[in-house]
Design a protein around this motif. Structure first.
Motif, mmCIF file in Angstrom:
data_model
loop_
_atom_site.group_PDB
_atom_site.id
_atom_site.type_symbol
_atom_site.label_atom_id
_atom_site.label_comp_id
_atom_site.label_asym_id
_atom_site.label_seq_id
_atom_site.Cartn_x
_atom_site.Cartn_y
_atom_site.Cartn_z
ATOM 1 N N GLY A 15 -61.708 33.979 11.993
ATOM 2 C CA GLY A 15 -62.608 34.918 11.797
ATOM 3 C C GLY A 15 -62.179 36.081 11.053
ATOM 4 O O GLY A 15 -62.606 36.920 10.608
ATOM 5 N N ARG A 16 -60.781 35.817 10.519
ATOM 6 C CA ARG A 16 -60.230 37.073 9.762
ATOM 7 C C ARG A 16 -59.901 36.679 8.420
ATOM 8 O O ARG A 16 -60.041 37.292 7.671
ATOM 9 N N GLY A 17 -59.469 35.237 8.442
ATOM 10 C CA GLY A 17 -58.859 35.022 6.941
ATOM 11 C C GLY A 17 -57.353 34.422 6.965
ATOM 12 O O GLY A 17 -56.881 34.099 8.111
ATOM 13 N N THR A 18 -56.978 34.367 5.932
ATOM 14 C CA THR A 18 -55.605 33.832 5.607
ATOM 15 C C THR A 18 -54.797 34.742 4.945
ATOM 16 O O THR A 18 -55.056 35.297 4.115
ATOM 17 N N PHE A 19 -53.443 34.738 5.514
ATOM 18 C CA PHE A 19 -52.711 35.870 5.081
ATOM 19 C C PHE A 19 -51.221 35.316 4.861
ATOM 20 O O PHE A 19 -50.826 34.234 5.407
ATOM 21 N N VAL A 20 -50.458 36.076 4.079
ATOM 22 C CA VAL A 20 -49.188 35.769 3.560
ATOM 23 C C VAL A 20 -48.364 36.376 4.720
ATOM 24 O O VAL A 20 -48.526 37.301 5.220
ATOM 25 N N GLU A 21 -47.379 35.265 5.112
ATOM 26 C CA GLU A 21 -46.605 35.540 6.053
ATOM 27 C C GLU A 21 -45.500 36.687 5.627
ATOM 28 O O GLU A 21 -45.002 36.516 4.703
ATOM 29 N N GLU A 22 -44.941 37.671 6.771
ATOM 30 C CA GLU A 22 -43.995 38.168 6.131
ATOM 31 C C GLU A 22 -42.667 37.648 6.616
ATOM 32 O O GLU A 22 -42.258 37.618 7.902
ATOM 33 N N GLN A 23 -41.878 37.378 5.623
ATOM 34 C CA GLN A 23 -40.692 36.590 5.789
ATOM 35 C C GLN A 23 -39.762 36.765 4.714
ATOM 36 O O GLN A 23 -40.199 37.019 3.467
ATOM 37 N N SER A 24 -38.406 36.787 4.786
ATOM 38 C CA SER A 24 -37.595 36.649 3.695
ATOM 39 C C SER A 24 -36.518 35.665 3.779
ATOM 40 O O SER A 24 -36.309 34.884 4.814
ATOM 41 N N VAL A 25 -36.016 35.319 2.477
ATOM 42 C CA VAL A 25 -35.120 34.282 2.548
ATOM 43 C C VAL A 25 -33.805 34.614 3.248
ATOM 44 O O VAL A 25 -33.379 35.767 2.932
ATOM 45 N N GLN A 79 -51.653 19.618 -4.115
ATOM 46 C CA GLN A 79 -50.369 20.083 -4.428
ATOM 47 C C GLN A 79 -50.208 21.164 -5.744
ATOM 48 O O GLN A 79 -49.360 21.935 -5.692
ATOM 49 N N LEU A 80 -51.138 21.090 -6.617
ATOM 50 C CA LEU A 80 -51.365 22.020 -7.403
ATOM 51 C C LEU A 80 -51.484 23.589 -6.919
ATOM 52 O O LEU A 80 -50.733 24.495 -7.534
ATOM 53 N N ILE A 81 -52.515 23.597 -5.905
ATOM 54 C CA ILE A 81 -52.794 24.795 -5.331
ATOM 55 C C ILE A 81 -51.632 25.190 -4.430
ATOM 56 O O ILE A 81 -51.156 26.484 -4.537
ATOM 57 N N GLU A 82 -51.333 24.408 -3.935
ATOM 58 C CA GLU A 82 -49.743 24.696 -2.752
ATOM 59 C C GLU A 82 -48.759 25.352 -3.838
ATOM 60 O O GLU A 82 -48.268 26.320 -3.463
ATOM 61 N N GLU A 83 -48.380 24.621 -4.896
ATOM 62 C CA GLU A 83 -47.335 25.163 -5.694
ATOM 63 C C GLU A 83 -47.595 26.346 -6.367
ATOM 64 O O GLU A 83 -46.721 27.301 -6.533
ATOM 65 N N GLN A 84 -48.965 26.545 -6.855
ATOM 66 C CA GLN A 84 -49.236 27.937 -7.287
ATOM 67 C C GLN A 84 -49.478 29.220 -6.336
ATOM 68 O O GLN A 84 -48.786 30.312 -6.758
ATOM 69 N N VAL A 85 -49.790 28.994 -5.378
ATOM 70 C CA VAL A 85 -49.633 29.935 -4.248
ATOM 71 C C VAL A 85 -48.282 30.192 -3.844
ATOM 72 O O VAL A 85 -47.853 31.523 -3.715
ATOM 73 N N SER A 86 -47.448 29.219 -3.857
ATOM 74 C CA SER A 86 -46.065 29.382 -3.396
ATOM 75 C C SER A 86 -45.302 30.193 -4.605
ATOM 76 O O SER A 86 -44.700 31.105 -4.263
ATOM 77 N N ARG A 87 -45.673 30.178 -5.808
ATOM 78 C CA ARG A 87 -45.088 30.825 -6.891
ATOM 79 C C ARG A 87 -45.651 32.413 -6.807
ATOM 80 O O ARG A 87 -44.946 33.330 -7.165
ATOM 81 N N ASP A 88 -46.884 32.491 -6.359
ATOM 82 C CA ASP A 88 -47.379 33.780 -6.468
ATOM 83 C C ASP A 88 -46.847 34.548 -5.072
ATOM 84 O O ASP A 88 -46.580 35.888 -5.095
ATOM 85 N N ILE A 89 -46.327 33.855 -3.982
ATOM 86 C CA ILE A 89 -45.628 34.608 -2.810
ATOM 87 C C ILE A 89 -44.469 34.730 -3.449
ATOM 88 O O ILE A 89 -43.682 36.100 -3.134
ATOM 89 N N ALA A 90 -43.587 33.996 -3.869
ATOM 90 C CA ALA A 90 -42.218 34.060 -4.542
ATOM 91 C C ALA A 90 -42.096 35.264 -5.378
ATOM 92 O O ALA A 90 -41.168 36.171 -5.587
ATOM 93 N N SER A 91 -43.017 35.237 -6.443
ATOM 94 C CA SER A 91 -42.999 36.360 -7.496
ATOM 95 C C SER A 91 -43.566 37.677 -7.120
ATOM 96 O O SER A 91 -43.457 38.661 -7.690
ATOM 97 N N GLY A 92 -44.183 37.990 -5.744
ATOM 98 C CA GLY A 92 -44.617 39.152 -5.272
ATOM 99 C C GLY A 92 -46.165 39.206 -5.733
ATOM 100 O O GLY A 92 -46.695 40.341 -5.321
ATOM 101 N N VAL A 93 -46.739 38.430 -6.575
ATOM 102 C CA VAL A 93 -48.261 38.528 -6.902
ATOM 103 C C VAL A 93 -49.062 38.524 -5.649
ATOM 104 O O VAL A 93 -49.715 39.406 -5.391
ATOM 105 N N LEU A 94 -48.710 37.949 -4.689
ATOM 106 C CA LEU A 94 -49.136 37.635 -3.304
ATOM 107 C C LEU A 94 -48.099 38.496 -2.224
ATOM 108 O O LEU A 94 -47.220 37.889 -1.929
ATOM 109 N N ALA A 95 -48.033 39.686 -1.900
ATOM 110 C CA ALA A 95 -47.186 40.400 -1.029
ATOM 111 C C ALA A 95 -47.376 39.941 0.503
ATOM 112 O O ALA A 95 -48.144 39.381 0.704
ATOM 113 N N PRO A 96 -46.209 40.161 1.014
ATOM 114 C CA PRO A 96 -46.312 39.852 2.351
ATOM 115 C C PRO A 96 -47.484 40.709 3.248
ATOM 116 O O PRO A 96 -47.876 41.587 2.896
#
Length: 256
Positions: free
Chosen positions: A74-84, A18-35
């Motif tokens: 074979g390629r990896g894990t990517f942030v989905e491109e989506q908006s609220v 859950q700690l990892i899930e929450e941190q990655v979610s925050r990184d996505i929401a804040s733009g640290v991890l871009a679409p």
């Protein structure tokens, strides 16, 4: 290992992913991890959080189920491109129009339709005796093929007899209203709150059971103010943003 030790270990493991899930979610929401950004490798995430591979994979799986990440073999894990989605709640709130106004493609999927006895909350909203027959329609709502809502709508059978027969012909609720002399209708009341989803709700909304949902309970009335429908709609909370519009269109009287 005792049962108590096993329980503590399970809680620790749950807390780690859950700690990892929450941190990655925050990184996505804040733009640290871009679409479309690529996530670090499993090994890098393991080193960052000091956890094992299974914990990382559990967190990634939950984020993917919530529609935040996309795993490509074979390629990896990517942030989905989506908006609220900004969903406008006004006197004439319409699901399809809300989505089309934002360039989204709305669609729906029937889950269940049947006649049931009105529970107390439904009976009170529709101003009918407890247990009165009501027609329940359960549907999933989609935006661009992504599930965003699960609705339970109730209509009094006394007001709309044989509604189920018209539904089987493919008629929409709005068309059925028109058949019964209701060419237009308004939102009378709306209540919004949050809670955790059930296992089935999380599955149908393609989200983690650890993520809250938004619940919207509403009453629709005809132009004379008589209740015609009560709905309890569960929304994927992290995909939605509600905007309350209190303005009355020109020439329209205030809400009753």
């Amino acid at each position: 290992m005792t049962d108590t030790t096993l329980t503590q270990a399970a809680r620790l493991k749950r807390g780690q992913w859950q700690l990892i899930e929450e941190q990655v979610s925050r990184d996505i929401a804040s733009g640290v991890l871009a679409p479309m950004a690529k996530l670090p490798t499993e090994t890098e995430i393991m080193q960052r959080f000091g956890v094992g591979r299974h914990t990382v994979r559990r967190a990634i799986a939950e984020l993917a189920a919530a529609g935040k990440l996309r795993v490509e073999q074979g390629r990896g894990t990517f942030v989905e491109e989506q908006s609220v989605i900004r969903y406008n709640i006004a006197r004439r709130t319409r699901f399809s129009k809300n989505l089309r106004d934002q360039g989204r493609t709305p669609s729906g999927q029937p889950v269940e339709e049947m006649e049931v006895g009105a529970p107390p909350v439904v009976a009170a909203a529709l101003q009918v005796p407890d247990g009165s027959p009501v027609y329940m329609i359960v549907r999933r709502g989609f935006a661009d093929d992504v599930p965003i809502s699960l609705s339970h709508a109730y209509h009094p059978v006394s007001r709309f007899p044989n509604m189920h027969i018209r539904r089987r012909t493919g008629a929409s609720v709005t068309e059925i209203y028109a058949d019964f002399g209701i060419p237009d209708y308004l939102r009378h009341s709306t209540m919004i709150f949050t809670r955790m989803p059930t296992t089935e709700e999380a599955r149908l909304l393609a989200q983690s059971q650890e993520q809250p949902v938004l619940v919207v309970q509403k009453v629709d009335v005809d132009m004379e103010g008589r209740p015609i429908a009560y709905s309890d709609v569960v929304w994927a909370g992290e995909r939605m943003q509600f905007v309350i519009d209190n303005e009355n269109p020109p020439g329209e009287s205030p809400a009753r």
